[in-house]
Design an enzyme around this catalytic site. Structure first.
Site, PDB file in Angstrom:
ATOM      1  N   GLY A  28      35.769  47.508  50.570  1.00 36.10           N
ATOM      2  CA  GLY A  28      35.593  46.424  49.623  1.00 36.10           C
ATOM      3  C   GLY A  28      36.371  46.744  48.359  1.00 36.10           C
ATOM      4  O   GLY A  28      36.935  47.834  48.212  1.00 36.10           O
ATOM      5  N   TYR A  29      36.384  45.802  47.434  1.00 32.99           N
ATOM      6  CA  TYR A  29      37.167  45.949  46.210  1.00 32.99           C
ATOM      7  C   TYR A  29      36.295  45.772  44.981  1.00 32.99           C
ATOM      8  O   TYR A  29      35.606  44.764  44.830  1.00 32.99           O
ATOM      9  CB  TYR A  29      38.316  44.940  46.196  1.00 32.99           C
ATOM     10  CG  TYR A  29      39.368  45.304  47.210  1.00 32.99           C
ATOM     11  CD1 TYR A  29      40.451  46.081  46.849  1.00 32.99           C
ATOM     12  CD2 TYR A  29      39.237  44.929  48.538  1.00 32.99           C
ATOM     13  CE1 TYR A  29      41.394  46.462  47.782  1.00 32.99           C
ATOM     14  CE2 TYR A  29      40.174  45.305  49.485  1.00 32.99           C
ATOM     15  CZ  TYR A  29      41.249  46.074  49.095  1.00 32.99           C
ATOM     16  OH  TYR A  29      42.175  46.462  50.026  1.00 32.99           O
ATOM     17  N   LEU A  30      36.344  46.771  44.085  1.00 33.36           N
ATOM     18  CA  LEU A  30      35.703  46.658  42.777  1.00 33.36           C
ATOM     19  C   LEU A  30      36.566  45.799  41.866  1.00 33.36           C
ATOM     20  O   LEU A  30      36.063  45.118  40.981  1.00 33.36           O
ATOM     21  CB  LEU A  30      35.484  48.044  42.164  1.00 33.36           C
ATOM     22  CG  LEU A  30      34.478  48.923  42.909  1.00 33.36           C
ATOM     23  CD1 LEU A  30      34.556  50.361  42.433  1.00 33.36           C
ATOM     24  CD2 LEU A  30      33.067  48.380  42.739  1.00 33.36           C
TER      25      LEU A  30
END
Length: 155
Positions: A28-30
């Site tokens: 996932g991406y912050l």
């Protein structure tokens, strides 16, 4: 600073018979802004935090920093990531002097398979296996951070 130089291709044939390793990856991406993507990844039983800068004009080269973190911390960070998750199996396939990372996607990106090869320079020559298809190196649709926002099923 570390520079990542890679080229990306669609896969058009059977590569699995030549794979010598496979690993399930959830990421996932912050942050998914093009100027700096911050990725959280669980790869097998390990966790990673990766920061990537914006790519050059060709899309083949950009800054990359990666640090291994405990898998339980990576799983905790996945809970606060932007909406959308990348779920894939990565196969390692040797071709000539290089190893291709071939990603077979699942979920909203099911049906998409891409191969990347890391190079020492943008113009470095490499052997192209029969299963390698069209080059999509500079096409932002194929960036994992974009597949999270606009998955393959929506194309």
């Amino acid at each position: 600073m570390s520079q990542e130089i890679e080229r990306k291709f669609l896969v058009k044939g059977d590569f699995k018979k030549d794979a010598f390793k496979e690993t399930r990856i959830i990421q996932g991406y912050l942050s998914s802004v093009p100027e700096r993507t911050v990725r959280v990844r669980v790869k097998g039983d390990k966790g990673f935090l990766t920061i990537k800068g914006i790519g050059d004009e060709s899309g083949a080269s950009r800054f990359e920093w990666e640090k291994e973190i405990p898998a339980d911390e990576a799983n905790d960070l996945l809970k606060i990531c932007e909406p959308g998750v990348i779920d894939k199996t990565r196969y390692l396939v040797k071709a000539g002097q290089h190893t291709f990372e071939v990603d077979e996607f699942y979920g909203d990106n099911d049906g998409l398979t891409v191969a990347e090869v890391e190079l020492d320079s943008v113009d470095q020559k490499f052997e192209k296996p029969d299963w390698l298809g069209e080059e999509v190196t500079g096409d932002a649709r194929y960036f994992n951070s974009m597949l999270m926002k606009n998955p393959y099923k929506n194309w």
